[in-house]
Design an enzyme around this catalytic site. Structure first.
Site, PDB file in Angstrom:
ATOM      1  N   GLU A  34       0.850  -1.196   0.000  1.00 54.47           N
ATOM      2  CA  GLU A  34       0.000   0.000   0.000  1.00 54.47           C
ATOM      3  C   GLU A  34       0.886   1.247   0.000  1.00 54.47           C
ATOM      4  O   GLU A  34       1.783   1.379   0.830  1.00 54.47           O
ATOM      5  CB  GLU A  34      -0.917   0.008   1.227  1.00 54.47           C
ATOM      6  CG  GLU A  34      -1.719   1.271   1.419  1.00 54.47           C
ATOM      7  CD  GLU A  34      -2.534   1.657   0.190  1.00 54.47           C
ATOM      8  OE1 GLU A  34      -2.391   2.801  -0.288  1.00 54.47           O
ATOM      9  OE2 GLU A  34      -3.293   0.814  -0.304  1.00 54.47           O
ATOM     10  N   GLY A  39      -7.211   0.834   3.121  1.00 51.76           N
ATOM     11  CA  GLY A  39      -8.645   1.037   2.917  1.00 51.76           C
ATOM     12  C   GLY A  39      -9.014   1.574   1.558  1.00 51.76           C
ATOM     13  O   GLY A  39     -10.174   1.535   1.167  1.00 51.76           O
ATOM     14  N   GLY A  40      -8.034   2.118   0.823  1.00 49.41           N
ATOM     15  CA  GLY A  40      -8.311   2.617  -0.518  1.00 49.41           C
ATOM     16  C   GLY A  40      -9.172   3.864  -0.536  1.00 49.41           C
ATOM     17  O   GLY A  40      -9.408   4.523   0.480  1.00 49.41           O
ATOM     18  N   TYR A 188     -22.228  11.785 -10.946  1.00 53.04           N
ATOM     19  CA  TYR A 188     -22.618  11.391  -9.594  1.00 53.04           C
ATOM     20  C   TYR A 188     -21.834  12.159  -8.528  1.00 53.04           C
ATOM     21  O   TYR A 188     -22.403  12.650  -7.551  1.00 53.04           O
ATOM     22  CB  TYR A 188     -22.420   9.883  -9.410  1.00 53.04           C
ATOM     23  CG  TYR A 188     -23.109   9.041 -10.465  1.00 53.04           C
ATOM     24  CD1 TYR A 188     -24.426   9.308 -10.821  1.00 53.04           C
ATOM     25  CD2 TYR A 188     -22.453   8.009 -11.116  1.00 53.04           C
ATOM     26  CE1 TYR A 188     -25.070   8.552 -11.788  1.00 53.04           C
ATOM     27  CE2 TYR A 188     -23.086   7.243 -12.090  1.00 53.04           C
ATOM     28  CZ  TYR A 188     -24.394   7.530 -12.427  1.00 53.04           C
ATOM     29  OH  TYR A 188     -25.035   6.782 -13.393  1.00 53.04           O
ATOM     30  N   GLY A 277     -14.724  13.263 -13.700  1.00 51.28           N
ATOM     31  CA  GLY A 277     -14.110  11.985 -14.006  1.00 51.28           C
ATOM     32  C   GLY A 277     -12.905  11.649 -13.142  1.00 51.28           C
ATOM     33  O   GLY A 277     -12.403  12.467 -12.369  1.00 51.28           O
ATOM     34  N   HIS A 457     -47.394  -1.711   6.565  1.00 56.28           N
ATOM     35  CA  HIS A 457     -47.886  -0.344   6.392  1.00 56.28           C
ATOM     36  C   HIS A 457     -47.518   0.468   7.629  1.00 56.28           C
ATOM     37  O   HIS A 457     -47.629  -0.022   8.746  1.00 56.28           O
ATOM     38  CB  HIS A 457     -49.408  -0.367   6.215  1.00 56.28           C
ATOM     39  CG  HIS A 457     -50.025   0.998   6.159  1.00 56.28           C
ATOM     40  ND1 HIS A 457     -49.958   1.791   5.036  1.00 56.28           N
ATOM     41  CD2 HIS A 457     -50.697   1.718   7.098  1.00 56.28           C
ATOM     42  CE1 HIS A 457     -50.590   2.923   5.289  1.00 56.28           C
ATOM     43  NE2 HIS A 457     -51.036   2.906   6.545  1.00 56.28           N
TER      44      HIS A 457
END
Length: 472
Positions: A34, A39-40, A188, A277, A457
């Site tokens: 890493e 955890g990225g 997004y 992007g 409900h």
């Protein structure tokens, strides 16, 4: 001298960490390399911190709406303490990262190596150890890439010289609310951050190159998202191209836009967020030394089993292109774990083909989607008889009771077989409602079987009794 491992995993994201543990627990000597933090992207710069801050923004939004629910405050002004927001975000990230790191370090047979990896051959890697001049040489029978992506830079004139230019990582470290921030990119990431920052109190403008926000969605979904943002006080410029950006004075940025009619518009702001992007982290890996091919954008080429053009190397997660979601990365891990450890060279191999991939955009209200959109279904099945059901969230009892009626539900089905081909929910807890339909699709349920289900409900799930009455 080199150290030999059964497996080397480069990158500790949502595929790399679990895969390294799986290999070690299977008795394989494993190294996990890493370069920065365990955890990225998801844990450190993506899902975890952003959704923590989205939660703070929603509380701010609900506080402003409190009077409509009959809740009043003596002081009417909303004050955002960004230091507290940032600390809360950091604390949760540290907790997630620390827990993951401790689990990896305590796994027998697994070496966690902090450093930058580079291929020197088909099965050999050099690792420049962080904080030292040490370089280690490692070899392995199998190597797995989970190096992810990074935010793309703003591709416009003078962008590199601008003070106040942010990306999706650095924007979360602001200690105060921006005066006016321009978000370049209406996908997004851009939509989530734009709404969040507006609710914190910033003036926000979104600049989108294409003619609509979230261009991968159906036009009616994109239009509804745009209207929700406009109603929330954001400025939205679609079919707009950034032609120039630069500092006027310290703390002042001017951005020039070319609009669809050819006119030029200038925006004066304090910050710019580049959210158009992400690019794969492959540039410095020395992939050519290992015979690993990439496409024109730098994404690693893979087959349906995630194998690269080097038969001993596999790519998982965002670095291979395709949908860039944490849950896709984790499913890549399951596929590789199954093929390489469970069945090895016998049995049926798992594949990435025909995966049912869901996702949720954590704007408010959420957009959850699974399967085909209406546009995709009509394009892929031109001879198939399709029906579409679209029901406003204003028809959902729970949404009315909570005064959260924005958006709609939409499903695409095969009229003859009654198969559910796709579903979208732009509405309160849209991701959770979508997940219920996803389970139905995974189980092969037809829409009329879902329609006949008994749901408590007045839960949001009850809407799945009524949606199908709108099929046309």
């Amino acid at each position: 001298m080199s150290t030999h491992y059964d497996a080397i995993i480069i990158g500790s994201g949502q595929a790399g960490g679990p895969l390294a543990q799986a290999y070690a627990k299977a008795g394989r000597r494993t190294a996990l390399i890493e370069s920065s933090h365990v955890g990225g992207t998801c844990v450190n710069e993506g899902c975890t911190p952003t959704k923590t801050m989205v939660a703070s923004a929603r509380i701010a939004h609900l506080t402003c709406r409190a009077q409509s629910y009959g809740v009043q405050f003596k002081k009417s002004s909303l004050i955002m303490n960004m230091e507290t927001v940032r600390k809360r975000k950091r604390d949760i990230v540290d907790s997630f990262r620390g827990g993951g790191e401790n689990r990896l370090k305590s796994t027998q047979g697994l070496d966690l190596i902090m450093g930058k990896a580079k291929f020197t051959g088909p099965k050999s890697i050099e690792v420049a150890i962080n904080g030292s001049n040490e370089v280690r040489t490692l070899t392995a029978d199998e190597i797995f890439l989970n190096t992810g992506c990074s935010p793309a830079k703003l591709d416009t004139k003078n962008a590199d010289a601008v003070t106040g230019l942010l990306n999706s990582t650095t924007v979360m470290e602001l200690g105060e609310v921006p005066r006016h921030i321009v978000v370049v990119g209406g996908g997004y990431v851009g939509v989530e951050f734009a709404q969040m920052l507006k609710r914190f109190g910033a003036r926000v403008s979104i600049v989108q190159r294409s003619d609509r926000l979230l261009p991968r969605e159906d036009p009616d979904v994109s239009e509804a998202v745009k209207q929700i943002l406009l109603d929330g006080g954001l400025d939205v410029y679609t079919s707009a191209q950034v032609t120039d950006v630069g500092n006027v004075t310290l703390g002042q940025i001017v951005m020039s836009l070319k609009l669809s009619d050819g006119s030029i518009k200038s925006l004066l702001c304090s910050h710019v967020l580049a959210a158009a992007g992400r690019v794969p982290n492959t540039k410095d890996l020395g992939l050519e030394a290992a015979g690993i091919e990439v496409d024109k954008h730098g994404f690693v080429k893979i087959d349906e089993h995630l194998q690269t053009t080097n038969p001993n190397v596999y790519a998982l997660g965002d670095v291979k292109g395709g949908p860039q979601f944490t849950h896709v990365s984790y499913d890549d891990m399951r596929i590789v774990r199954h093929n390489q450890l469970t069945y090895a060279n016998s049995g049926e191999k798992a594949s990435i083909q025909n995966r049912l991939v869901p996702y949720t955009v954590f704007m408010d209200p959420q957009l959850g989607r699974v399967g085909l959109s209406e546009t995709e279904a009509r394009s892929q099945f031109p001879g198939r008889k399709l029906k579409v059901a679209k029901m406003p969230m204003a028809y959902v009892a729970r949404a009315l009771e909570t005064d959260e009626t924005k958006g709609f539900m939409k499903a695409v089905v095969d009229a003859d077989t009654k198969e559910i081909l796709g579903f979208a929910c732009l509405g309160i807890e849209g991701g959770e409602i979508m997940s219920m339909v996803q389970l139905a699709m995974m189980g092969g349920m037809t829409y009329d079987e879902l329609e006949s289900g008994i749901f408590a409900h007045p839960c949001l799930s009850e809407s799945l009794n009524n949606l199908w009455g709108f099929l046309e």
